[in-house]
Design a protein around this motif. Structure first.
Motif, PDB file in Angstrom:
ATOM      1  N   ALA A 206      32.555  63.437  -4.547  1.00 41.51           N
ATOM      2  CA  ALA A 206      33.731  64.034  -5.183  1.00 41.51           C
ATOM      3  C   ALA A 206      33.688  65.554  -5.087  1.00 41.51           C
ATOM      4  O   ALA A 206      34.714  66.206  -4.850  1.00 41.51           O
ATOM      5  CB  ALA A 206      33.824  63.587  -6.637  1.00 41.51           C
ATOM      6  N   VAL A 207      32.502  66.126  -5.275  1.00 38.78           N
ATOM      7  CA  VAL A 207      32.352  67.577  -5.119  1.00 38.78           C
ATOM      8  C   VAL A 207      32.700  67.995  -3.697  1.00 38.78           C
ATOM      9  O   VAL A 207      33.441  68.973  -3.476  1.00 38.78           O
ATOM     10  CB  VAL A 207      30.926  68.027  -5.487  1.00 38.78           C
ATOM     11  CG1 VAL A 207      30.715  69.500  -5.129  1.00 38.78           C
ATOM     12  CG2 VAL A 207      30.662  67.814  -6.971  1.00 38.78           C
ATOM     13  N   LEU A 208      32.193  67.262  -2.720  1.00 38.77           N
ATOM     14  CA  LEU A 208      32.476  67.595  -1.320  1.00 38.77           C
ATOM     15  C   LEU A 208      33.969  67.581  -1.033  1.00 38.77           C
ATOM     16  O   LEU A 208      34.486  68.439  -0.307  1.00 38.77           O
ATOM     17  CB  LEU A 208      31.765  66.617  -0.384  1.00 38.77           C
ATOM     18  CG  LEU A 208      30.258  66.751  -0.238  1.00 38.77           C
ATOM     19  CD1 LEU A 208      29.748  65.817   0.838  1.00 38.77           C
ATOM     20  CD2 LEU A 208      29.867  68.183   0.082  1.00 38.77           C
ATOM     21  N   ASP A 209      34.665  66.604  -1.574  1.00 34.76           N
ATOM     22  CA  ASP A 209      36.104  66.502  -1.329  1.00 34.76           C
ATOM     23  C   ASP A 209      36.849  67.733  -1.838  1.00 34.76           C
ATOM     24  O   ASP A 209      37.926  68.068  -1.324  1.00 34.76           O
ATOM     25  CB  ASP A 209      36.667  65.251  -2.005  1.00 34.76           C
ATOM     26  CG  ASP A 209      36.376  63.980  -1.216  1.00 34.76           C
ATOM     27  OD1 ASP A 209      36.014  64.087  -0.027  1.00 34.76           O
ATOM     28  OD2 ASP A 209      36.505  62.885  -1.790  1.00 34.76           O
ATOM     29  N   GLY A 210      36.298  68.395  -2.841  1.00 37.98           N
ATOM     30  CA  GLY A 210      36.977  69.548  -3.417  1.00 37.98           C
ATOM     31  C   GLY A 210      36.600  70.881  -2.814  1.00 37.98           C
ATOM     32  O   GLY A 210      37.201  71.906  -3.152  1.00 37.98           O
ATOM     33  N   LEU A 211      35.622  70.910  -1.916  1.00 42.67           N
ATOM     34  CA  LEU A 211      35.178  72.179  -1.332  1.00 42.67           C
ATOM     35  C   LEU A 211      36.101  72.624  -0.200  1.00 42.67           C
ATOM     36  O   LEU A 211      36.623  71.806   0.553  1.00 42.67           O
ATOM     37  CB  LEU A 211      33.751  72.050  -0.809  1.00 42.67           C
ATOM     38  CG  LEU A 211      32.663  71.762  -1.852  1.00 42.67           C
ATOM     39  CD1 LEU A 211      31.298  71.694  -1.177  1.00 42.67           C
ATOM     40  CD2 LEU A 211      32.664  72.796  -2.972  1.00 42.67           C
ATOM     41  N   THR A 212      36.271  73.921  -0.099  1.00 43.73           N
ATOM     42  CA  THR A 212      37.090  74.519   0.952  1.00 43.73           C
ATOM     43  C   THR A 212      36.222  75.475   1.769  1.00 43.73           C
ATOM     44  O   THR A 212      35.100  75.811   1.363  1.00 43.73           O
ATOM     45  CB  THR A 212      38.266  75.292   0.352  1.00 43.73           C
ATOM     46  OG1 THR A 212      37.754  76.492  -0.277  1.00 43.73           O
ATOM     47  CG2 THR A 212      39.013  74.460  -0.690  1.00 43.73           C
ATOM     48  N   PRO A 213      36.741  75.960   2.902  1.00 46.59           N
ATOM     49  CA  PRO A 213      35.961  76.942   3.667  1.00 46.59           C
ATOM     50  C   PRO A 213      35.563  78.173   2.857  1.00 46.59           C
ATOM     51  O   PRO A 213      34.536  78.794   3.142  1.00 46.59           O
ATOM     52  CB  PRO A 213      36.902  77.297   4.819  1.00 46.59           C
ATOM     53  CG  PRO A 213      37.693  76.049   5.031  1.00 46.59           C
ATOM     54  CD  PRO A 213      37.927  75.498   3.650  1.00 46.59           C
ATOM     55  N   ALA A 214      36.321  78.502   1.821  1.00 49.67           N
ATOM     56  CA  ALA A 214      35.965  79.638   0.971  1.00 49.67           C
ATOM     57  C   ALA A 214      34.681  79.372   0.186  1.00 49.67           C
ATOM     58  O   ALA A 214      34.016  80.316  -0.262  1.00 49.67           O
ATOM     59  CB  ALA A 214      37.107  79.950   0.010  1.00 49.67           C
ATOM     60  N   ASP A 215      34.330  78.099   0.011  1.00 47.91           N
ATOM     61  CA  ASP A 215      33.106  77.726  -0.704  1.00 47.91           C
ATOM     62  C   ASP A 215      31.897  77.637   0.210  1.00 47.91           C
ATOM     63  O   ASP A 215      30.770  77.446  -0.267  1.00 47.91           O
ATOM     64  CB  ASP A 215      33.289  76.369  -1.383  1.00 47.91           C
ATOM     65  CG  ASP A 215      34.420  76.368  -2.399  1.00 47.91           C
ATOM     66  OD1 ASP A 215      34.436  77.269  -3.253  1.00 47.91           O
ATOM     67  OD2 ASP A 215      35.284  75.470  -2.328  1.00 47.91           O
ATOM     68  N   SER A 216      32.123  77.751   1.509  1.00 47.29           N
ATOM     69  CA  SER A 216      31.051  77.516   2.474  1.00 47.29           C
ATOM     70  C   SER A 216      29.881  78.463   2.240  1.00 47.29           C
ATOM     71  O   SER A 216      30.061  79.663   1.992  1.00 47.29           O
ATOM     72  CB  SER A 216      31.589  77.683   3.895  1.00 47.29           C
ATOM     73  OG  SER A 216      30.697  77.142   4.845  1.00 47.29           O
ATOM     74  N   GLY A 217      28.679  77.917   2.301  1.00 53.91           N
ATOM     75  CA  GLY A 217      27.464  78.686   2.082  1.00 53.91           C
ATOM     76  C   GLY A 217      26.926  78.583   0.673  1.00 53.91           C
ATOM     77  O   GLY A 217      25.813  79.030   0.399  1.00 53.91           O
ATOM     78  N   GLY A 218      27.700  77.971  -0.235  1.00 53.70           N
ATOM     79  CA  GLY A 218      27.282  77.867  -1.623  1.00 53.70           C
ATOM     80  C   GLY A 218      26.460  76.626  -1.898  1.00 53.70           C
ATOM     81  O   GLY A 218      26.368  75.709  -1.079  1.00 53.70           O
ATOM     82  N   VAL A 219      25.854  76.609  -3.068  1.00 51.52           N
ATOM     83  CA  VAL A 219      25.114  75.450  -3.553  1.00 51.52           C
ATOM     84  C   VAL A 219      25.796  74.994  -4.839  1.00 51.52           C
ATOM     85  O   VAL A 219      26.048  75.807  -5.735  1.00 51.52           O
ATOM     86  CB  VAL A 219      23.635  75.783  -3.819  1.00 51.52           C
ATOM     87  CG1 VAL A 219      22.890  74.562  -4.347  1.00 51.52           C
ATOM     88  CG2 VAL A 219      22.974  76.301  -2.545  1.00 51.52           C
ATOM     89  N   PHE A 220      26.065  73.700  -4.927  1.00 52.74           N
ATOM     90  CA  PHE A 220      26.857  73.172  -6.022  1.00 52.74           C
ATOM     91  C   PHE A 220      26.143  72.010  -6.700  1.00 52.74           C
ATOM     92  O   PHE A 220      25.513  71.183  -6.040  1.00 52.74           O
ATOM     93  CB  PHE A 220      28.230  72.713  -5.512  1.00 52.74           C
ATOM     94  CG  PHE A 220      29.014  73.827  -4.881  1.00 52.74           C
ATOM     95  CD1 PHE A 220      29.888  74.588  -5.637  1.00 52.74           C
ATOM     96  CD2 PHE A 220      28.848  74.137  -3.540  1.00 52.74           C
ATOM     97  CE1 PHE A 220      30.596  75.646  -5.066  1.00 52.74           C
ATOM     98  CE2 PHE A 220      29.552  75.184  -2.951  1.00 52.74           C
ATOM     99  CZ  PHE A 220      30.423  75.939  -3.721  1.00 52.74           C
ATOM    100  N   ALA A 221      26.256  71.956  -8.013  1.00 53.79           N
ATOM    101  CA  ALA A 221      25.682  70.858  -8.772  1.00 53.79           C
ATOM    102  C   ALA A 221      26.587  69.646  -8.708  1.00 53.79           C
ATOM    103  O   ALA A 221      27.747  69.719  -8.286  1.00 53.79           O
ATOM    104  CB  ALA A 221      25.473  71.278 -10.228  1.00 53.79           C
ATOM    105  N   TRP A 222      26.072  68.519  -9.174  1.00 58.61           N
ATOM    106  CA  TRP A 222      26.796  67.253  -9.150  1.00 58.61           C
ATOM    107  C   TRP A 222      28.132  67.320  -9.895  1.00 58.61           C
ATOM    108  O   TRP A 222      29.046  66.552  -9.612  1.00 58.61           O
ATOM    109  CB  TRP A 222      25.925  66.157  -9.775  1.00 58.61           C
ATOM    110  CG  TRP A 222      25.521  66.485 -11.182  1.00 58.61           C
ATOM    111  CD1 TRP A 222      24.429  67.178 -11.591  1.00 58.61           C
ATOM    112  CD2 TRP A 222      26.250  66.160 -12.372  1.00 58.61           C
ATOM    113  NE1 TRP A 222      24.406  67.308 -12.966  1.00 58.61           N
ATOM    114  CE2 TRP A 222      25.514  66.692 -13.475  1.00 58.61           C
ATOM    115  CE3 TRP A 222      27.435  65.473 -12.629  1.00 58.61           C
ATOM    116  CZ2 TRP A 222      25.955  66.564 -14.782  1.00 58.61           C
ATOM    117  CZ3 TRP A 222      27.864  65.346 -13.939  1.00 58.61           C
ATOM    118  CH2 TRP A 222      27.123  65.881 -15.008  1.00 58.61           C
TER     119      TRP A 222
END
Length: 229
Positions: A206-222
């Motif tokens: 679900a987190v992956l589905d919400g990521l955009t290229p602007a988020d690229s390079g980040g680390v995200f929690a569940w």
């Protein structure tokens, strides 16, 4: 179903297997490559097996998701509670699996991603790999190897953005999952914070589905929260 493929590396582990099942149930991919050392012979410590796997994937539908669900924490060596327990062997073991392995996966699999649409490369990281969030110390090899992985992911995101403007590169923290990796360290974890592999996989996708290229390079929690570098 599309003509796209997904690749899961570490597909026999707790989170990896659950991700594979979730992807299969979604019906979003024409093919799912479930790769692992025990299942298909892909060994993160053997670059030739990574290259061979990439060659096989390249023969089929174009991959738009590469999910590296691997990692090592204890495996015969407990995390160091003090700098006095530091050893070169332990440090190098964690770096080989947690940092070098995913980096080599990127080397061989990123060229397979399409340039004309959204594509995602993700690797399991860990909150304890955050330098800014480190308040306790200890776990030197694991923390350092995951911090190094996070830097690799940031580098990849910068480079890939030049040729793949819709691509997303990210690290994911799966939470405390009831698997062999976390089992020795589950004491004191409240039941609502101890996730089944399926629950973690559901949250991560679900987190992956919400990521955009602007988020690229980040680390995200569940839960989608961005973890500081």
């Amino acid at each position: 179903m599309t003509d796209e493929a997904a690749v899961v590396i570490g597909a026999t582990g707790g989170v990896g297997a659950a991700v594979v099942e979730r992807l299969r149930a979604s019906g979003r991919y024409a093919m799912i490559h479930a790769l692992s050392r025990s299942g298909t012979g892909l060994d993160l410590e053997d670059e030739a097996t990574i290259a061979a796997a990439a060659g096989t994937v390249a023969e089929g539908p174009v991959p738009t998701l590469v999910f590296v669900a691997t990692g090592v924490l204890h495996h015969g060596q407990s995390p160091e509670r003090t700098y006095r327990a530091l050893t070169a062997e332990h440090l190098m073991r964690d770096y080989r699996v947690n940092t070098v392995g995913p980096a080599l996966v990127a080397r061989h699999f990123l060229p397979l991603l399409p340039r004309d649409r959204r594509a995602v490369f993700v690797a399991l990281s860990a909150r304890v790999g955050s330098i800014g969030d480190n308040r306790l110390g200890g776990w030197h090899a694991y923390r350092a190897s995951k911090a190094a992985l996070n830097m690799i992911l940031t580098n990849l995101s910068i480079e890939l953005a030049r040729s793949h403007p819709q691509a997303v590169i990210a690290g994911l923290h799966p939470g405390t999952v009831d698997t062999g990796l976390s089992q020795p360290f589950q004491k004191g974890v409240s039941p609502e914070r101890l996730f089944t592999p399926d629950r973690s996989a559901q949250a991560l996708l679900a987190v992956l589905d919400g990521l955009t290229p602007a988020d690229s390079g980040g680390v995200f929690a569940w839960d989608g929260a961005r973890i500081p570098a």
